[in-house]
Motif scaffolding. Structure first.
Motif, mmCIF file in Angstrom:
data_model
loop_
_atom_site.group_PDB
_atom_site.id
_atom_site.type_symbol
_atom_site.label_atom_id
_atom_site.label_comp_id
_atom_site.label_asym_id
_atom_site.label_seq_id
_atom_site.Cartn_x
_atom_site.Cartn_y
_atom_site.Cartn_z
ATOM 1 N N GLU A 18 1.031 -1.227 0.123
ATOM 2 C CA GLU A 18 0.053 -0.076 0.038
ATOM 3 C C GLU A 18 0.676 1.449 -0.342
ATOM 4 N N ARG A 19 2.329 1.485 0.932
ATOM 5 C CA ARG A 19 2.562 2.359 0.868
ATOM 6 C C ARG A 19 3.324 2.825 -0.331
ATOM 7 N N ALA A 20 3.973 1.651 -0.805
ATOM 8 C CA ALA A 20 4.830 1.501 -1.963
ATOM 9 C C ALA A 20 3.677 2.003 -3.147
ATOM 10 N N LEU A 21 2.748 1.951 -3.939
ATOM 11 C CA LEU A 21 1.854 2.154 -3.915
ATOM 12 C C LEU A 21 1.468 3.209 -4.065
ATOM 13 N N ARG A 22 1.075 4.217 -3.310
ATOM 14 C CA ARG A 22 0.800 5.326 -2.538
ATOM 15 C C ARG A 22 2.291 6.363 -3.111
ATOM 16 N N ARG A 23 3.587 6.108 -2.929
ATOM 17 C CA ARG A 23 4.512 6.713 -2.667
ATOM 18 C C ARG A 23 5.747 6.752 -4.421
ATOM 19 N N GLY A 24 4.884 5.085 -5.078
ATOM 20 C CA GLY A 24 5.432 5.036 -6.426
ATOM 21 C C GLY A 24 6.794 4.933 -6.746
ATOM 22 N N SER A 25 7.522 4.978 -5.868
ATOM 23 C CA SER A 25 8.983 5.024 -5.325
ATOM 24 C C SER A 25 9.571 4.972 -4.255
ATOM 25 N N GLY A 26 10.948 4.278 -3.744
ATOM 26 C CA GLY A 26 11.072 4.339 -2.625
ATOM 27 C C GLY A 26 12.578 2.488 -2.958
ATOM 28 N N ALA A 27 12.343 2.113 -2.143
ATOM 29 C CA ALA A 27 13.352 1.087 -1.620
ATOM 30 C C ALA A 27 12.506 -0.120 -1.689
ATOM 31 N N ASN A 28 12.560 -1.576 -1.990
ATOM 32 C CA ASN A 28 12.193 -2.702 -2.175
ATOM 33 C C ASN A 28 12.337 -3.225 -0.735
ATOM 34 N N PRO A 29 12.048 -3.469 -0.127
ATOM 35 C CA PRO A 29 12.117 -4.393 1.025
ATOM 36 C C PRO A 29 12.908 -5.447 0.903
ATOM 37 N N GLU A 30 12.071 -6.311 -0.115
ATOM 38 C CA GLU A 30 12.739 -7.338 -0.252
ATOM 39 C C GLU A 30 14.336 -8.119 -1.240
ATOM 40 N N ALA A 31 14.782 -6.221 -1.377
ATOM 41 C CA ALA A 31 16.063 -6.215 -1.720
ATOM 42 C C ALA A 31 16.594 -5.432 -1.118
ATOM 43 N N SER A 32 16.091 -5.017 0.212
ATOM 44 C CA SER A 32 17.406 -4.015 0.695
ATOM 45 C C SER A 32 18.095 -4.895 2.364
ATOM 46 N N PHE A 33 17.330 -5.998 2.140
ATOM 47 C CA PHE A 33 17.679 -7.384 3.087
ATOM 48 C C PHE A 33 18.023 -8.440 3.089
ATOM 49 N N ASP A 34 20.074 -8.783 3.078
ATOM 50 C CA ASP A 34 20.357 -9.294 2.516
ATOM 51 C C ASP A 34 19.739 -11.284 3.129
ATOM 52 N N ALA A 35 19.143 -12.037 3.578
ATOM 53 C CA ALA A 35 19.076 -12.665 4.882
ATOM 54 C C ALA A 35 19.686 -14.298 4.827
ATOM 55 N N ARG A 36 20.631 -14.667 5.221
ATOM 56 C CA ARG A 36 21.127 -15.367 4.992
ATOM 57 C C ARG A 36 21.351 -16.653 6.177
ATOM 58 N N ASP A 37 21.388 -18.003 5.890
ATOM 59 C CA ASP A 37 21.624 -19.001 7.127
ATOM 60 C C ASP A 37 23.003 -18.939 7.349
ATOM 61 N N ILE A 38 23.348 -19.350 8.215
ATOM 62 C CA ILE A 38 24.869 -19.563 8.566
ATOM 63 C C ILE A 38 25.383 -20.859 8.273
ATOM 64 N N GLN A 39 25.683 -21.150 7.496
ATOM 65 C CA GLN A 39 26.158 -22.836 7.044
ATOM 66 C C GLN A 39 27.156 -23.180 8.726
ATOM 67 N N LEU A 40 26.615 -24.069 9.258
ATOM 68 C CA LEU A 40 27.657 -25.160 10.014
ATOM 69 C C LEU A 40 28.842 -25.827 9.166
ATOM 70 N N PRO A 41 29.923 -25.476 9.637
ATOM 71 C CA PRO A 41 31.600 -26.381 8.772
ATOM 72 C C PRO A 41 30.646 -27.934 8.567
ATOM 73 N N ALA A 42 31.612 -28.433 8.081
ATOM 74 C CA ALA A 42 31.310 -29.910 7.501
ATOM 75 C C ALA A 42 31.716 -30.432 8.799
#
Ligand SMILES: [Zn+2]
Length: 321
Positions: free
Chosen positions: A136-160
């Motif tokens: 809703e907020r993105a539609l109203r503003r028409g621009s801005g940061a995309n939250p899905e692209a703004s956070f690069d979340a990853r699971d910590i991989q345990l050593p082998a």
């Protein structure tokens, strides 16, 4: 409410290196404390410009309940001024719950198709849950940061070779392993023992100015001693059992105290960890219960000769320069 004592809100710490900010855990009130600590550029539409990364020690809600606020309100707080996403690191999915509840079958099972999601799933699902607001907020503003692209979340991989088996040690002895590196810092992790939580991590921040280690939530474990070897500052969790007894007046609650204490480090044990690691300064944080008095930690002095700080919100502690 658990965190009634306003001098200590939910769990969260920040490492700041030449203006770059690294968060460790996002408990209740972390956004407010972030502002109060003067982190990031001031102003209503600023704040997150200098946040480089977030590290979750484990996914208990008292370490994550402030995370949706960071994700969802980020567009108001400077995300649009960034060119790089914020790096998010935390535990991966535990997988089956059978191993956890083998000896006491769970009669409540939330989200059975993914009962133990990790950090990447948590992030994706939180953004999905708030899609109405975000869109809703993105539609109203028409621009801005995309939250899905703004956070690069990853699971910590345990050593082998590191695997958790039912009834086994959730923190088998191991060498700390690298999870993040940039121009300011190298961050190492190790498994800590916060059973039945798995995986749970402690983190070591190696900076040009010194070394800062966070235990996460853990009972005493050799892995934390190894992680903290020679550190300038060890930020270690602590539980004051007498203060818990003052808080838990109902018999049913009191009966659970042993269970709670067994996954934390008591005040009479934390000094030995700091001494064995040879750290310069011991900062007690998070403090359990948040209502504990400084005098509940006098006993730490018996086993650690270095400087001791009983952590309070908005404490600022310098390393190096
Ligand atoms: Zn915990």
């Amino acid at each position: 409410m658990y965190y009634a004592e306003q001098s200590r809100r939910g769990v969260g710490s920040a490492v700041v290196i030449d203006g770059s900010i690294y968060l460790i855990d996002c408990g209740e009130g972390v956004a407010a404390r972030y502002r109060q600590a003067g982190l990031g550029p001031p102003g209503f539409t600023h704040g997150l410009e200098d946040l480089q990364a977030v590290f979750f020690s484990h996914l208990h809600s008292d370490h994550t309940i402030g995370y949706p606020g960071l994700l969802v309100a980020g567009f108001l707080n400077g995300l649009r001024n960034r060119t790089e996403p914020i790096q998010i690191y935390g535990p991966g999915p535990r997988g089956s719950v059978k191993d956890m509840f083998a000896d006491r079958p769970a009669n409540i099972l939330v989200n059975p198709q993914n009962p133990m999601p990790g950090t990447a799933d948590l992030t994706r699902d939180l953004l999905a849950a708030y899609a109405t607001d975000l869109n809703e907020r993105a539609l109203r503003r028409g621009s801005g940061a995309n939250p899905e692209a703004s956070f690069d979340a990853r699971d910590i991989q345990l050593p082998a070779g590191i695997e958790y088996e039912l009834g086994g040690d959730p923190a088998p002895e191991m060498e700390p392993f690298a999870v993040h590196e940039d121009a300011n810092v190298r961050v190492l992790a190790t498994l800590v023992d916060h059973r039945p939580a798995f995986p749970a991590f402690g983190f070591r921040f190696e900076t040009p100015d010194g070394v800062i280690v966070f235990s996460g939530d853990t009972r005493p474990t050799p892995n934390v001693i190894r992680l903290a070897r020679g550190a300038d500052i060890l930020v270690h969790e602590v539980i004051a059992v007498p203060a818990m007894e003052r808080l838990l007046v109902e018999p049913a609650a009191r009966a659970r105290l042993g269970d709670i204490a067994s996954s934390h480090t008591a005040a009479d044990a934390v000094g030995s960890v700091a001494s064995a690691a040879g750290v310069t300064k011991l900062v007690l944080s998070p403090v359990l219960p948040p209502t504990a008095d400084d005098s509940d930690f006098d006993i730490v002095r018996a086993t650690f000769a270095g400087e001791i700080v009983v952590g309070r919100d908005l404490d600022q502690i310098a390393v190096g320069r």
